[in-house]
Design a protein around this motif. Structure first.
Motif, PDB file in Angstrom:
ATOM      1  N   PRO A 268       0.701  -1.133   0.033  1.00 34.53           N
ATOM      2  CA  PRO A 268      -0.059  -0.132  -0.031  1.00 34.53           C
ATOM      3  C   PRO A 268       0.810   1.281   0.066  1.00 34.53           C
ATOM      4  CG  PRO A 268      -0.936  -1.569   1.372  1.00 34.53           C
ATOM      5  CD  PRO A 268       0.395  -2.013   1.164  1.00 34.53           C
ATOM      6  N   THR A 269       2.060   1.321   0.630  1.00 32.74           N
ATOM      7  CA  THR A 269       2.739   2.587   0.834  1.00 32.74           C
ATOM      8  C   THR A 269       3.456   2.601  -0.896  1.00 32.74           C
ATOM      9  OG1 THR A 269       4.532   1.282   1.658  1.00 32.74           O
ATOM     10  CG2 THR A 269       2.991   2.359   3.046  1.00 32.74           C
ATOM     11  N   ILE A 270       3.801   1.594  -1.042  1.00 33.58           N
ATOM     12  CA  ILE A 270       4.508   1.696  -2.447  1.00 33.58           C
ATOM     13  C   ILE A 270       3.430   2.061  -3.511  1.00 33.58           C
ATOM     14  CG2 ILE A 270       5.541   0.340  -4.427  1.00 33.58           C
ATOM     15  CD1 ILE A 270       6.504  -1.698  -2.400  1.00 33.58           C
ATOM     16  N   ARG A 271       2.384   1.813  -3.340  1.00 34.48           N
ATOM     17  CA  ARG A 271       1.173   2.016  -4.368  1.00 34.48           C
ATOM     18  C   ARG A 271       0.965   3.763  -4.238  1.00 34.48           C
ATOM     19  NH1 ARG A 271       0.454  -0.952  -8.848  1.00 34.48           N
ATOM     20  NH2 ARG A 271       0.437  -3.014  -8.086  1.00 34.48           N
ATOM     21  N   LYS A 272       1.013   4.230  -3.113  1.00 39.22           N
ATOM     22  CA  LYS A 272       1.103   5.575  -2.921  1.00 39.22           C
ATOM     23  C   LYS A 272       2.217   6.245  -3.729  1.00 39.22           C
ATOM     24  CE  LYS A 272       1.001   9.617   0.382  1.00 39.22           C
ATOM     25  NZ  LYS A 272       1.079  10.030   1.741  1.00 39.22           N
ATOM     26  N   SER A 273       3.397   5.727  -3.761  1.00 41.29           N
ATOM     27  CA  SER A 273       4.609   6.323  -4.465  1.00 41.29           C
ATOM     28  C   SER A 273       4.190   6.441  -5.954  1.00 41.29           C
ATOM     29  CB  SER A 273       5.651   5.600  -4.050  1.00 41.29           C
ATOM     30  OG  SER A 273       6.105   5.688  -2.556  1.00 41.29           O
ATOM     31  N   LEU A 274       3.336   5.525  -6.491  1.00 43.11           N
ATOM     32  CA  LEU A 274       3.195   5.340  -7.812  1.00 43.11           C
ATOM     33  C   LEU A 274       2.257   6.298  -8.042  1.00 43.11           C
ATOM     34  CD1 LEU A 274       2.980   1.425  -8.192  1.00 43.11           C
ATOM     35  CD2 LEU A 274       4.823   3.222  -9.144  1.00 43.11           C
ATOM     36  N   ALA A 275       1.164   6.613  -7.118  1.00 44.75           N
ATOM     37  CA  ALA A 275       0.205   7.503  -7.304  1.00 44.75           C
ATOM     38  C   ALA A 275       0.634   8.842  -7.156  1.00 44.75           C
ATOM     39  CB  ALA A 275      -0.978   7.351  -6.029  1.00 44.75           C
TER      40      ALA A 275
ATOM     41  N   ARG B 191      -6.741  11.070 -10.204  1.00 49.81           N
ATOM     42  CA  ARG B 191      -6.021  10.443 -11.533  1.00 49.81           C
ATOM     43  C   ARG B 191      -4.872   9.782 -11.057  1.00 49.81           C
ATOM     44  NH1 ARG B 191      -4.015  13.965 -16.766  1.00 49.81           N
ATOM     45  NH2 ARG B 191      -3.621  12.046 -18.049  1.00 49.81           N
ATOM     46  N   GLY B 192      -3.997  10.155 -10.299  1.00 46.97           N
ATOM     47  CA  GLY B 192      -2.611   9.429  -9.943  1.00 46.97           C
ATOM     48  C   GLY B 192      -3.062   8.202  -9.145  1.00 46.97           C
ATOM     49  N   ILE B 193      -4.041   8.105  -8.251  1.00 46.35           N
ATOM     50  CA  ILE B 193      -4.609   7.197  -7.302  1.00 46.35           C
ATOM     51  C   ILE B 193      -5.048   5.821  -8.414  1.00 46.35           C
ATOM     52  CG2 ILE B 193      -6.140   6.143  -5.592  1.00 46.35           C
ATOM     53  CD1 ILE B 193      -5.816   8.941  -4.568  1.00 46.35           C
TER      54      ILE B 193
ATOM     55  N   LEU C 179       4.363  -3.142 -10.344  1.00 45.38           N
ATOM     56  CA  LEU C 179       5.056  -3.419  -9.023  1.00 45.38           C
ATOM     57  C   LEU C 179       5.513  -4.564  -9.045  1.00 45.38           C
ATOM     58  CD1 LEU C 179       3.517  -2.789  -5.503  1.00 45.38           C
ATOM     59  CD2 LEU C 179       5.383  -4.164  -6.043  1.00 45.38           C
ATOM     60  N   ASN C 180       6.938  -4.971  -9.222  1.00 40.01           N
ATOM     61  CA  ASN C 180       7.639  -5.965  -9.752  1.00 40.01           C
ATOM     62  C   ASN C 180       8.306  -6.347  -8.599  1.00 40.01           C
ATOM     63  OD1 ASN C 180       7.308  -5.820 -12.518  1.00 40.01           O
ATOM     64  ND2 ASN C 180       8.842  -4.032 -12.580  1.00 40.01           N
ATOM     65  N   VAL C 181       7.952  -7.591  -7.955  1.00 42.25           N
ATOM     66  CA  VAL C 181       8.593  -8.496  -6.659  1.00 42.25           C
ATOM     67  C   VAL C 181       9.342  -9.248  -7.014  1.00 42.25           C
ATOM     68  CG1 VAL C 181       7.796  -9.668  -4.741  1.00 42.25           C
ATOM     69  CG2 VAL C 181       6.154  -8.077  -5.680  1.00 42.25           C
ATOM     70  N   ILE C 182      10.597  -9.032  -6.620  1.00 39.98           N
ATOM     71  CA  ILE C 182      11.660 -10.053  -6.752  1.00 39.98           C
ATOM     72  C   ILE C 182      12.297 -10.767  -5.510  1.00 39.98           C
ATOM     73  CG2 ILE C 182      12.393  -8.370  -8.887  1.00 39.98           C
ATOM     74  CD1 ILE C 182      14.643  -7.291  -7.230  1.00 39.98           C
ATOM     75  N   GLU C 183      12.902 -11.681  -5.760  1.00 39.19           N
ATOM     76  CA  GLU C 183      13.606 -12.365  -4.762  1.00 39.19           C
ATOM     77  C   GLU C 183      14.775 -11.879  -4.167  1.00 39.19           C
ATOM     78  OE1 GLU C 183      12.283 -15.104  -2.921  1.00 39.19           O
ATOM     79  OE2 GLU C 183      10.558 -14.426  -4.079  1.00 39.19           O
TER      80      GLU C 183
END
Length: 246
Positions: free
Chosen positions: A70-77, A188-190, A198-202
């Motif tokens: 959720p905090t990462i999505r805010k950065s994208l927004a 609009r950003g949200i 959002l790429n999740v990597i090992e």
């Protein structure tokens, strides 16, 4: 240019602070998490301003579990183009720096930005460690940054004045107050953030350099003492012998 912004999450400043497991772990029960303000308000927003001015791409990177999404999505927004989450619980600054540097190495990022510190641990270590691992210049506590091609002019507040530094890319920078003005995500950003990658990597292997022995809350504040305005001698006595501040 390619910009990489380090994003971490931190407890909201109104959260109740408590510890578990014999005071060796932070108790996250009931804690509201936010994007670390120094990462968001200064590093991320300045990167987005540069993107708007000259067409840069902005990627955020976070070390943490799925609870960080959720905090990462805010950065994208707010305006980042995409995000990377290294799926590993952060344990100390060196482990975080090694994981971020390992991801960034060889990917052609011109500038790596992070906030000057996190508001929970206040360590101010990760940025400098990333720069050391990648063998890149590091500028700390930057309050202004302007880009001209592959050259940056950076200003830092120092004791008694300001310092202006010129540096060529690639470099690592930690951002402090003055770098940018905070932004609030608009609708609009949200909406756009829902479809941004959002790429999740090992995680790669990254050992800790330190370990937490215990946490301890500061001692409770004592009762206030009120001194009559006409009794300066008593006030001085208490400040000198009890508070020991003079």
């Amino acid at each position: 240019m390619k910009l990489l912004v380090c994003i971490s999450q931190a407890p909201d400043t109104t959260s109740r602070i408590a510890f578990t497991n014999d005071n060796r772990e932070f108790d996250s029960n009931g804690v509201q998490y936010i994007v670390n303000p120094y990462d968001e308000w200064f590093a991320l927003v300045r990167a987005i301003e540069l993107k708007e001015q000259q067409g840069d791409t902005v990627t955020t990177i976070t070390v943490g579990g799925a609870q960080c999404d959720p905090t990462i999505r805010k950065s994208l927004a707010i305006g980042a183009d995409d995000a990377v989450r290294i799926d590993s619980e952060p344990t100390d600054a060196m482990q975080v720096a090694r994981l971020i540097a390992g991801y960034a190495n060889g990917k052609g990022f011109d500038v790596i930005l992070c906030g000057k510190e996190t508001i929970d641990y206040n360590g101010s270590q990760v940025g400098g460690m990333i720069a050391a691992i990648l063998d890149q210049p590091f500028i700390s506590n930057a309050s202004k940054m302007e880009m001209d091609g592959n050259k940056a002019t950076v200003q830092r507040d120092i004791q008694g004045g300001k310092e202006v530094i010129e540096v060529e890319t690639p470099f690592v920078l930690s951002a402090a107050k003055g770098m940018a003005e905070a932004r609030i995500p608009n609708m609009r950003g949200i909406m756009a953030a829902r479809t941004k990658p959002l790429n999740v990597i090992e995680p790669a292997e990254a050992e800790n350099a330190t370990e937490i022995v215990s946490y301890e809350l500061p001692p409770a504040k004592g009762d206030c003492k009120y001194i009559d305005a006409d009794n300066a001698a008593e006030l001085l006595e208490l400040l000198r012998n009890e508070a020991k501040v003079i």
